[in-house]
Design a protein around this motif. Sequence first.
Motif, PDB file in Angstrom:
ATOM      1  N   CYS A  29       0.846  -1.192   0.000  1.00 22.61           N
ATOM      2  CA  CYS A  29       0.000   0.000   0.000  1.00 22.61           C
ATOM      3  C   CYS A  29       0.883   1.244   0.000  1.00 22.61           C
ATOM      4  O   CYS A  29       1.855   1.328   0.754  1.00 22.61           O
ATOM      5  CB  CYS A  29      -0.914  -0.001   1.221  1.00 22.61           C
ATOM      6  SG  CYS A  29      -1.931   1.496   1.344  1.00 22.61           S
ATOM      7  N   THR A  30       0.540   2.207  -0.830  1.00 21.71           N
ATOM      8  CA  THR A  30       1.340   3.431  -0.934  1.00 21.71           C
ATOM      9  C   THR A  30       1.144   4.349   0.265  1.00 21.71           C
ATOM     10  O   THR A  30       1.889   5.314   0.432  1.00 21.71           O
ATOM     11  CB  THR A  30       0.968   4.195  -2.214  1.00 21.71           C
ATOM     12  OG1 THR A  30      -0.447   4.455  -2.208  1.00 21.71           O
ATOM     13  CG2 THR A  30       1.328   3.388  -3.451  1.00 21.71           C
ATOM     14  N   SER A  31       0.157   4.026   1.111  1.00 24.96           N
ATOM     15  CA  SER A  31      -0.106   4.880   2.267  1.00 24.96           C
ATOM     16  C   SER A  31       0.287   4.219   3.586  1.00 24.96           C
ATOM     17  O   SER A  31       1.124   4.728   4.320  1.00 24.96           O
ATOM     18  CB  SER A  31      -1.589   5.265   2.310  1.00 24.96           C
ATOM     19  OG  SER A  31      -1.872   6.048   3.452  1.00 24.96           O
ATOM     20  N   CYS A  32      -0.289   3.043   3.872  1.00 23.98           N
ATOM     21  CA  CYS A  32      -0.056   2.414   5.181  1.00 23.98           C
ATOM     22  C   CYS A  32       1.007   1.322   5.148  1.00 23.98           C
ATOM     23  O   CYS A  32       1.310   0.723   6.181  1.00 23.98           O
ATOM     24  CB  CYS A  32      -1.360   1.850   5.735  1.00 23.98           C
ATOM     25  SG  CYS A  32      -1.998   0.421   4.824  1.00 23.98           S
ATOM     26  N   ARG A  82      -7.566  -1.964  -4.435  1.00 21.94           N
ATOM     27  CA  ARG A  82      -7.083  -0.997  -3.457  1.00 21.94           C
ATOM     28  C   ARG A  82      -6.772  -1.705  -2.145  1.00 21.94           C
ATOM     29  O   ARG A  82      -7.178  -2.839  -1.920  1.00 21.94           O
ATOM     30  CB  ARG A  82      -8.138   0.099  -3.218  1.00 21.94           C
ATOM     31  CG  ARG A  82      -8.333   1.042  -4.406  1.00 21.94           C
ATOM     32  CD  ARG A  82      -7.110   1.914  -4.627  1.00 21.94           C
ATOM     33  NE  ARG A  82      -7.273   2.859  -5.726  1.00 21.94           N
ATOM     34  CZ  ARG A  82      -6.946   2.602  -6.974  1.00 21.94           C
ATOM     35  NH1 ARG A  82      -6.461   1.405  -7.288  1.00 21.94           N
ATOM     36  NH2 ARG A  82      -7.098   3.506  -7.914  1.00 21.94           N
ATOM     37  N   CYS A  83      -6.053  -1.020  -1.283  1.00 22.62           N
ATOM     38  CA  CYS A  83      -5.697  -1.575   0.020  1.00 22.62           C
ATOM     39  C   CYS A  83      -6.962  -1.861   0.826  1.00 22.62           C
ATOM     40  O   CYS A  83      -7.848  -1.005   0.941  1.00 22.62           O
ATOM     41  CB  CYS A  83      -4.801  -0.599   0.776  1.00 22.62           C
ATOM     42  SG  CYS A  83      -4.397  -1.126   2.459  1.00 22.62           S
ATOM     43  N   CYS A  99      -6.876   0.705   4.175  1.00 17.80           N
ATOM     44  CA  CYS A  99      -7.093   2.157   4.101  1.00 17.80           C
ATOM     45  C   CYS A  99      -7.636   2.627   2.752  1.00 17.80           C
ATOM     46  O   CYS A  99      -7.824   3.825   2.549  1.00 17.80           O
ATOM     47  CB  CYS A  99      -5.797   2.897   4.419  1.00 17.80           C
ATOM     48  SG  CYS A  99      -4.498   2.661   3.177  1.00 17.80           S
ATOM     49  N   ASN A 134      -6.290   2.914  -0.103  1.00 16.28           N
ATOM     50  CA  ASN A 134      -5.383   3.672  -0.961  1.00 16.28           C
ATOM     51  C   ASN A 134      -4.773   2.764  -2.029  1.00 16.28           C
ATOM     52  O   ASN A 134      -4.851   1.534  -1.932  1.00 16.28           O
ATOM     53  CB  ASN A 134      -4.286   4.326  -0.113  1.00 16.28           C
ATOM     54  CG  ASN A 134      -4.762   5.621   0.528  1.00 16.28           C
ATOM     55  OD1 ASN A 134      -5.031   6.601  -0.154  1.00 16.28           O
ATOM     56  ND2 ASN A 134      -4.890   5.617   1.853  1.00 16.28           N
TER      57      ASN A 134
END
Length: 284
Positions: free
Chosen positions: A177-180, A197-198, A201, A203
């Motif tokens: 995930c590019t965020s979490c 998507r994740c 989250c 993302n």
Amino acid sequence: MTNRETETTICATNKISADRDARKAFEIAKHDIAQSFLQELDKVITQGRLSELAETTGGIRLSWTNKLNTTAGRANWKRETVRTRNPDGSEASIRYRHHASIELAEKVIDDQHRLLNVIAHEFCHLANFMVSGITNNPHGKEFKVWAAKCSRRFGDRGIEVTTKHSYDIDFKYVWECTSCAMEYKRHSKSINPDRHRCGACKNPLKQTKPVPRAGARKPSEYQTFMKEQMRLLKEENPKTPQKEIMRRVADRWSSREAASVDEVAVGIEHLDLDGADGSESRTA
């Protein structure tokens, strides 16, 4: 590149080559290794009791499977009760047939050390089922007794039977995930970052193993045409066999190509007739 960098590169290349050769050798030998060690375990730990109990059903079967993705092995056991009766209907005798097998995960077991430990673990389950008669507590005290026997007897070969397989599975594909930074690991390329998507989250995801090559090739005109036409024809003819759908798409592509050739030919003919300077020209 300096001499030191060159040496480092050579060492890394040699290690990769050696690892590849080791994996190939293991793939060739793993079936014999597994069968031999299972027989040795039975002879040393249970004095051949498991083979004796499973003899009437063909013995303990070993099988390799691609269906086990998150565990290294699985022991299967079933006891069949066979009753014989006297002519008057009374029960004459009861005997039991033991069906026993061990499944080994193709995608998880990738070296001899792991293979031997997995077989030892699953062997302890079978001993627990068939000899100790424990069917409702697979990792209880009786299992631990069998595990201790195996670990003590074969510890010099790296065998340590615990209550679970604590292996790091080498997944072929990994997304993050590019965020979490949550990771998603798969044995096949089943995640599409454009669509998925994740789960934590929501993302976007990015593939981290293997790292995608830069500038991925776009689908060709033919591939795009085939994909679109397959979709349309399936919607229009839901009961038509796949083979027939593909034939129709191929016919459409051929017709389109023929039309394109005709258009090009007409264009060339017009150029020839008009001439570069606007004058009429002919060829004999």
